[in-house]
Design a protein around this motif. Structure first.
Motif, PDB file in Angstrom:
ATOM      1  N   PRO A 361       0.838  -1.206   0.000  1.00 33.07           N
ATOM      2  CA  PRO A 361       0.000   0.000   0.000  1.00 33.07           C
ATOM      3  C   PRO A 361       0.867   1.248   0.000  1.00 33.07           C
ATOM      4  N   PRO A 362       0.345   2.351  -0.553  1.00 36.56           N
ATOM      5  CA  PRO A 362       1.073   3.624  -0.460  1.00 36.56           C
ATOM      6  C   PRO A 362       1.268   4.017   1.008  1.00 36.56           C
ATOM      7  N   ALA A 363       2.273   4.835   1.260  1.00 38.96           N
ATOM      8  CA  ALA A 363       2.595   5.219   2.645  1.00 38.96           C
ATOM      9  C   ALA A 363       1.509   6.106   3.251  1.00 38.96           C
ATOM     10  N   HIS A 364       0.835   6.878   2.394  1.00 38.63           N
ATOM     11  CA  HIS A 364      -0.237   7.745   2.912  1.00 38.63           C
ATOM     12  C   HIS A 364      -1.385   7.845   1.911  1.00 38.63           C
ATOM     13  N   LEU A 365      -2.595   7.807   2.420  1.00 41.66           N
ATOM     14  CA  LEU A 365      -3.786   7.933   1.581  1.00 41.66           C
ATOM     15  C   LEU A 365      -4.830   8.769   2.305  1.00 41.66           C
ATOM     16  N   THR A 366      -5.813   9.240   1.535  1.00 37.62           N
ATOM     17  CA  THR A 366      -7.042   9.747   2.145  1.00 37.62           C
ATOM     18  C   THR A 366      -8.059   8.624   2.014  1.00 37.62           C
ATOM     19  N   SER A 367      -8.575   8.140   3.132  1.00 37.13           N
ATOM     20  CA  SER A 367      -9.471   6.987   3.111  1.00 37.13           C
ATOM     21  C   SER A 367     -10.834   7.388   2.566  1.00 37.13           C
ATOM     22  N   TRP A 368     -11.676   6.387   2.332  1.00 36.56           N
ATOM     23  CA  TRP A 368     -13.036   6.668   1.836  1.00 36.56           C
ATOM     24  C   TRP A 368     -13.819   7.483   2.847  1.00 36.56           C
ATOM     25  N   LYS A 369     -13.380   7.449   4.115  1.00 35.67           N
ATOM     26  CA  LYS A 369     -14.038   8.284   5.125  1.00 35.67           C
ATOM     27  C   LYS A 369     -13.414   9.678   5.194  1.00 35.67           C
ATOM     28  N   LYS A 370     -12.567   9.985   4.220  1.00 36.20           N
ATOM     29  CA  LYS A 370     -11.900  11.293   4.116  1.00 36.20           C
ATOM     30  C   LYS A 370     -10.973  11.548   5.295  1.00 36.20           C
ATOM     31  N   GLN A 371     -10.369  10.486   5.820  1.00 35.69           N
ATOM     32  CA  GLN A 371      -9.418  10.614   6.913  1.00 35.69           C
ATOM     33  C   GLN A 371      -8.036  10.204   6.431  1.00 35.69           C
ATOM     34  N   ASP A 372      -7.015  10.700   7.131  1.00 37.59           N
ATOM     35  CA  ASP A 372      -5.650  10.251   6.836  1.00 37.59           C
ATOM     36  C   ASP A 372      -5.571   8.749   7.070  1.00 37.59           C
ATOM     37  N   TRP A 373      -4.861   8.105   6.166  1.00 38.68           N
ATOM     38  CA  TRP A 373      -4.727   6.644   6.275  1.00 38.68           C
ATOM     39  C   TRP A 373      -3.264   6.269   6.017  1.00 38.68           C
ATOM     40  N   THR A 374      -2.737   5.393   6.843  1.00 38.92           N
ATOM     41  CA  THR A 374      -1.408   4.814   6.598  1.00 38.92           C
ATOM     42  C   THR A 374      -1.539   3.301   6.741  1.00 38.92           C
ATOM     43  N   PRO A 375      -0.533   2.551   6.286  1.00 33.27           N
ATOM     44  CA  PRO A 375      -0.626   1.088   6.391  1.00 33.27           C
ATOM     45  C   PRO A 375      -0.840   0.609   7.835  1.00 33.27           C
ATOM     46  N   ASP A 376      -0.572   1.470   8.827  1.00 35.69           N
ATOM     47  CA  ASP A 376      -0.797   1.081  10.226  1.00 35.69           C
ATOM     48  C   ASP A 376      -2.244   1.275  10.676  1.00 35.69           C
ATOM     49  N   SER A 377      -3.041   1.910   9.836  1.00 37.77           N
ATOM     50  CA  SER A 377      -4.424   2.180  10.248  1.00 37.77           C
ATOM     51  C   SER A 377      -5.180   0.885  10.519  1.00 37.77           C
ATOM     52  N   ASP A 378      -6.150   0.981  11.417  1.00 33.26           N
ATOM     53  CA  ASP A 378      -6.903  -0.214  11.823  1.00 33.26           C
ATOM     54  C   ASP A 378      -7.942  -0.629  10.790  1.00 33.26           C
ATOM     55  N   GLU A 379      -8.431   0.330  10.035  1.00 34.23           N
ATOM     56  CA  GLU A 379      -9.504   0.029   9.086  1.00 34.23           C
ATOM     57  C   GLU A 379      -8.975   0.038   7.665  1.00 34.23           C
ATOM     58  N   PRO A 380      -9.622  -0.695   6.754  1.00 38.48           N
ATOM     59  CA  PRO A 380      -9.194  -0.613   5.353  1.00 38.48           C
ATOM     60  C   PRO A 380      -9.366   0.806   4.800  1.00 38.48           C
ATOM     61  N   SER A 381      -8.578   1.135   3.802  1.00 39.37           N
ATOM     62  CA  SER A 381      -8.631   2.474   3.219  1.00 39.37           C
ATOM     63  C   SER A 381      -9.893   2.675   2.395  1.00 39.37           C
ATOM     64  N   SER A 382     -10.412   1.566   1.835  1.00 31.05           N
ATOM     65  CA  SER A 382     -11.565   1.624   0.939  1.00 31.05           C
ATOM     66  C   SER A 382     -12.699   0.800   1.528  1.00 31.05           C
TER      67      SER A 382
END
Ligand SMILES: Nc1nc2c(ncn2[C@@H]2O[C@H](COP(=O)(O)OP(=O)(O)OP(=O)(O)O)[C@@H](O)[C@H]2O)c(=O)[nH]1
Ligand SMILES: O=C([O-])CC(=O)C(=O)O
Ligand SMILES: [Mn+2]
Length: 604
Positions: A361-382
């Motif tokens: 996964p990319p190091a940083h994303l904006t998740s579908w919930k419009k929140q910052d997302w990193t591979p350490d996040s607890d929820e899926p990005s999409s």
């Protein structure tokens, strides 16, 4: 005439009387600021997508031409089966698998919801046609909606606009498809990026051939040409007129001998239709081309064969799991641009990403919930039901005959579900009625494509449980009758597949995706009479050496497990099937009970 004229109402680009009367009635009820007749041009697309960008609904993607990222309200992410109704005149015609309310009662409830529901918004009139407009009887519809997202998505998913309105002439029949987000705006009230209502109704009047949808802006709830028209309403038409409207992909398969075969496949939502339709075979010499990935309308030709068309014009595909390894043709299709991505993640450089697109996964994303997302996040990005909406004409392996109004002759029908146990990789039905039994008892684990629990095994007959627009017992009867009325040597042969069986460690027994071409090869060899099969209690299963697993790296034990018919596991299905069949009372064709008796005696 309304006292204060609604712009767009009195200068309509048609003289179709029934259409004009209905648009006026609905505009007076819902009270939009203006009425806009959708023409389907590029300029209109530009205007509407820009408007969606300005409203904060869309983000233009830097990395894909003419494409947009969109996040829905987190409560509006999938079809709402518990809010979906078949409002037949007689309750018995909705049957035990559908929600029902009397048509008058439902109309009274929804009329109050629609009253003023478009205030502060625009009512768009979208003339559309499911299937080629060149067909002998073009299947017209008109959707009224107050959602720009719906207009833009409908342009991808169906043939729409002025050329359709013109073809409708002054009196051609059409399915009226009414849609409102249920989010009127008071004077000066600021809009939100994804307007919708907590109250939702997805309603079908099968006798009237009409659709009323309220409260959701998402996919199958709001793009009314798709599940609502092409499956629920069309299945009722098909019953009355002797054809089939099915939740099926259509693919064209060419063998190394350059012989072509057309295969249809019914798998429940998020169970592999889009992937199989766009498959890249791993075995040499075989070629797959796409005709449709979700819906097939099938009629018998004069030659006694069953011909299928894809009524749609775009792909509304599950994003997660779609990657260069699994579905490279879908990746190529979306790379061509002109697409809308809903509830996937946004990359920092203006592209989309979702789980399964790339290994890392990319190091940083904006998740579908419009929140910052990193591979350490607890929820899926999409969201697991996030989708790409993309023109089918951009698919690099699209078969040219996908626009042929005559359709393509189907040689084999696959039924398939998502089952961890019990169901072998592939089983051929003994005959048509046994195949209908397979369809009627099809089971699958629920997925995120509908709201509710995920992973629960349920019966999903013909992958149509949420889409049969009438009594499912009558629907099984329609399939049985279809077999009786036609030359059995020309009927498609029926197979039951399961790509999702697991081993003890929970891993998939079968690698799936491109490797499913090996199952297609066995299917073709069965049609040609050249592949061996073992007759088991549940049908014909490949012998260990008739399935081509060369170069696959599976052990003999794994292949055996993927193909195994475990009588104990199957015996556990019997009470569930019995209970399922009992729901339908005397609507269930007696042949289904006969098939169950045959199964029981073979398992004894
Ligand atoms: N393990 C495995 N997963 C698969 C296979 N085919 C598809 N999938 C996954 O199953 C999910 C759904 O696949 P799709 O092809 O989008 O399903 P669909 O039937 O088109 O779904 P709808 O569009 O909801 O009707 C995706 O995450 C795929 O990656 C397969 O052969 N094996
Ligand atoms: O209808 C939708 O929202 C998406 C879809 O294809 C399905 O659920 O089968
Ligand atoms: Mn799909």
């Amino acid at each position: 005439m309304t006292s204060v004229a609604t712009p767009g109402l009195d200068n309509a680009p048609t003289t179709h009387a029934r259409l004009l009367a209905w648009v006026r009635e609905m505009a007076e009820l819902t009270q939009p600021d203006q009425v806009v007749w959708v023409d389907g041009t590029d300029e209109e697309w530009e205007r509407l997508t820009q408007r969606l960008v300005d409203a904060g609904t869309f983000t233009r993607l830097a990395k894909k031409p003419n494409s947009f990222w969109c996040a829905s309200d987190p409560s509006d992410v999938a079809r709402v089966e518990d809010r979906t109704f078949i409002c037949s005149v007689d309750e018995a015609d909705a049957g035990p698998t559908n929600n029902w309310m009397a048509p008058d009662e439902m109309k009274a409830v929804m009329t109050e919801l629609y009253r003023g529901s478009m205030r502060g918004r625009t009512m768009y009139v979208i003339p559309f046609c499911m299937g080629p407009v060149e067909a002998e009887n073009p299947m017209f519809g008109v959707e009224l909606t107050d959602s720009e997202y719906v207009v833009v998505s409908m342009r991808v998913m169906a043939r729409i606009g002025s050329r359709i309105l013109e073809a409708m002439g002054t009196d051609r029949p059409f399915v009226p498809a009414m849609h409102s987000l249920g989010a009127p705006l008071a004077d000066g009230q600021e809009d939100v990026p994804w307007p919708c209502s907590q109250t939702k109704y997805i309603v079908h009047f099968p006798e009237e051939r009409a659709i009323w949808s309220y409260g959701s802006g998402y996919g199958g709830n709001a793009l009314l040409g798709k599940k609502c028209y092409s499956l629920r309403i069309a299945s009722a038409m098909a019953r009355d007129e002797g054809w089939l409207a099915e939740h099926m992909l259509i693919l064209k398969l060419t063998s190394p001998q350059q012989k072509t075969y057309y295969v249809a496949g019914a798998f429940p939502s998020a169970c592999g239709k889009t992937n199989l339709a766009m498959l890249e075979p791993t075995i040499p010499g075989w070629k797959v081309e796409t005709i449709g990935d979700d819906i097939a309308w099938m009629r018998f030709g004069e030659d006694g064969r069953l011909y299928a068309i894809n009524p749609e014009y775009g792909l509304f595909g599950v994003a997660p799991g779609t990657g260069w390894d699994t579905n490279p043709n879908a990746m190529r299709t979306i790379d061509n641009g002109n697409s809308v991505f809903t509830n996937v993640a946004l990359t920092d450089d203006g592209d989309v990403w979702w789980e399964g697109m790339t290994e890392e996964p990319p190091a940083h994303l904006t998740s579908w919930k419009k929140q910052d997302w990193t591979p350490d996040s607890d929820e899926p990005s999409s969201h697991p039901n996030s989708r790409f909406c993309t023109p089918i004409t951009q698919c690099p392996i699209l078969a040219p005959e996908y626009t042929d109004p005559k359709g393509v002759p189907i040689s084999a029908i696959l039924f398939g579900g998502r089952r961890k146990t019990t169901i072998p990789l592939v089983t051929e039905a003994r005959d048509w009625n046994h195949g209908v039994f397979m369809g009627a008892t099809l089971s699958s684990e629920t997925t995120a494509a509908a709201t509710g629990a995920v992973g629960v095994v349920r019966r999903d007959p013909f992958a149509m449980l949420p889409f049969i627009g009438y009594n499912a017992g009558d629907y099984f009867g329609h399939w049985v009758e279809t077999g009786k009325m036609h030359d059995s040597t020309k009927l498609p042969r029926i197979f039951y597949v399961n790509w999702f069986r697991r081993d003890e460690d929970g891993g998939f027994l079968w690698p799936g995706f491109g490797e499913n071409s090996r199952v297609l090869k066995w299917v073709v060899e069965r049609l040609e009479g050249t592949a061996a099969a073992e007759e088991t209690a549940v049908g014909h299963v490949p012998t260990a050496d008739s399935l081509d697993v060369s170069g696959l790296g599976m052990t003999e034990d794994q292949v055996r497990k993927a193909l195994a018919v475990d009588k104990d596991e199957w015996r556990q299905e019997i009470p569930q099937i019995t209970e399922w069949f009992e729901k339908f009372g005397d609507k269930l064709p007696s042949t289904m009970w006969d098939e169950l008796e045959i199964l029981k005696s073979r398992l004894a």
